[in-house]
Design an enzyme around this catalytic site. Structure first.
Site, PDB file in Angstrom:
ATOM      1  CG  HIS A  79       0.555   6.438  -0.546  1.00 47.89           C
ATOM      2  ND1 HIS A  79      -0.114   7.423  -1.186  1.00 47.89           N
ATOM      3  CD2 HIS A  79       0.172   6.042   0.482  1.00 47.89           C
ATOM      4  CE1 HIS A  79      -1.532   6.477  -0.095  1.00 47.89           C
ATOM      5  NE2 HIS A  79      -1.635   6.539   0.282  1.00 47.89           N
ATOM      6  CG  HIS A 104       0.770   8.961  -7.096  1.00 51.10           C
ATOM      7  ND1 HIS A 104      -1.099   8.915  -5.873  1.00 51.10           N
ATOM      8  CD2 HIS A 104       0.487   9.615  -8.436  1.00 51.10           C
ATOM      9  CE1 HIS A 104      -1.499   9.861  -7.850  1.00 51.10           C
ATOM     10  NE2 HIS A 104      -0.391  10.098  -8.162  1.00 51.10           N
ATOM     11  CG  HIS A 119      -1.601   1.282   0.896  1.00 53.82           C
ATOM     12  ND1 HIS A 119      -2.861   1.186   0.958  1.00 53.82           N
ATOM     13  CD2 HIS A 119      -1.659   2.022   1.653  1.00 53.82           C
ATOM     14  CE1 HIS A 119      -4.149   2.398   1.450  1.00 53.82           C
ATOM     15  NE2 HIS A 119      -2.523   3.270   1.568  1.00 53.82           N
ATOM     16  CD  GLU A 120       1.601   4.041   4.177  1.00 57.21           C
ATOM     17  OE1 GLU A 120       1.358   4.437   3.174  1.00 57.21           O
ATOM     18  OE2 GLU A 120       0.679   3.358   4.214  1.00 57.21           O
TER      19      GLU A 120
END
Length: 225
Positions: free
Chosen positions: A17, A20, A13-14
């Protein structure tokens, strides 16, 4: 290093980020990388979590700490079976947090008119599937709604909207056979690189070629065939 499946999902999940941020081609910081609306910032991160359920991906790195043997088929089957454990309740719980978040920011005076748990229960209404049990209300456990710097302040629903988008995008990868280089390149070019220089809905449509649908999210939560 020994990690639980939940911890692996958090890692992926991290990392979403981070992707991105790393792939952004926007030079203005306030529009670059993760500087996008709340209901879109969780799309790359939640998209990455999907890979943690694929046997081919898990087999590529999940190995026994001592023997080095890959994760066994039986454990993969158990993991897949656990995914279907009360999916409707899990979704209802998230929606209830979102409803409470909107209420406490739209009608703050309501929460100072009496017992917090009584107001909590009244706002939840029929959505509270444990209303016949004495327990702390949602607000007493909803740290994510207020805690700095991650307070969602009436935008908690963004997780669910992001899930609609990320599951729709992930099914495009599944149709391509999994971690496909061409599909990944398109995801990078249309979404990861754009930050907020392009409206989020346009980014999604540039990748998918259409508007979002809820079908993929419901299928992944096993609420639809």
């Amino acid at each position: 290093m020994i990690l639980s499946h939940r911890e692996v999902r958090t890692l992926f999940h991290e990392f979403g980020h981070l992707l991105h941020l790393m792939f952004t081609r926007v030079s203005i910081p306030s529009l670059a990388g993760t500087s996008v609306p709340r209901d879109f910032v969780e799309v790359p991160s939640q998209f990455m979590e999907n890979w943690c359920w694929r046997p081919d991906v898990l087999k590529s790195f999940a190995r026994h700490e001592r023997t080095g043997l890959p994760i066994p088929e039986e454990m993969l089957r158990s993991l897949d079976a656990s995914r279907g454990n009360t999916p409707a309740l899990a979704l209802a719980g998230q929606l209830l947090y979102a409803k409470m978040d909107l209420a406490v920011h739209a009608e703050p005076e309501r929460f100072s008119s009496g017992s917090l748990d009584d107001v909590d229960s009244a706002v939840a209404g029929d959505m509270d599937y444990f209303k016949n049990f004495k327990r702390a209300g949602k607000l007493r456990t909803a740290r994510h709604l207020f805690s700095s710097p991650s307070g969602y302040a009436s935008f908690y629903f963004s997780y669910q909207w992001a899930e609609v988008l990320d599951k729709d995008i992930f099914e495009a990868f599944e149709r391509a056979g999994g971690p496909d280089r061409e599909t990944a390149g398109k995801f990078r070019e249309t979404i990861l690189e754009k930050g907020y220089a392009v409206p989020p809905m346009r980014q999604f449509m540039d990748f998918m070629g259409r508007k979002p649908r809820m079908d993929a999210m419901l299928r992944k939560r096993r609420l639809a065939s």
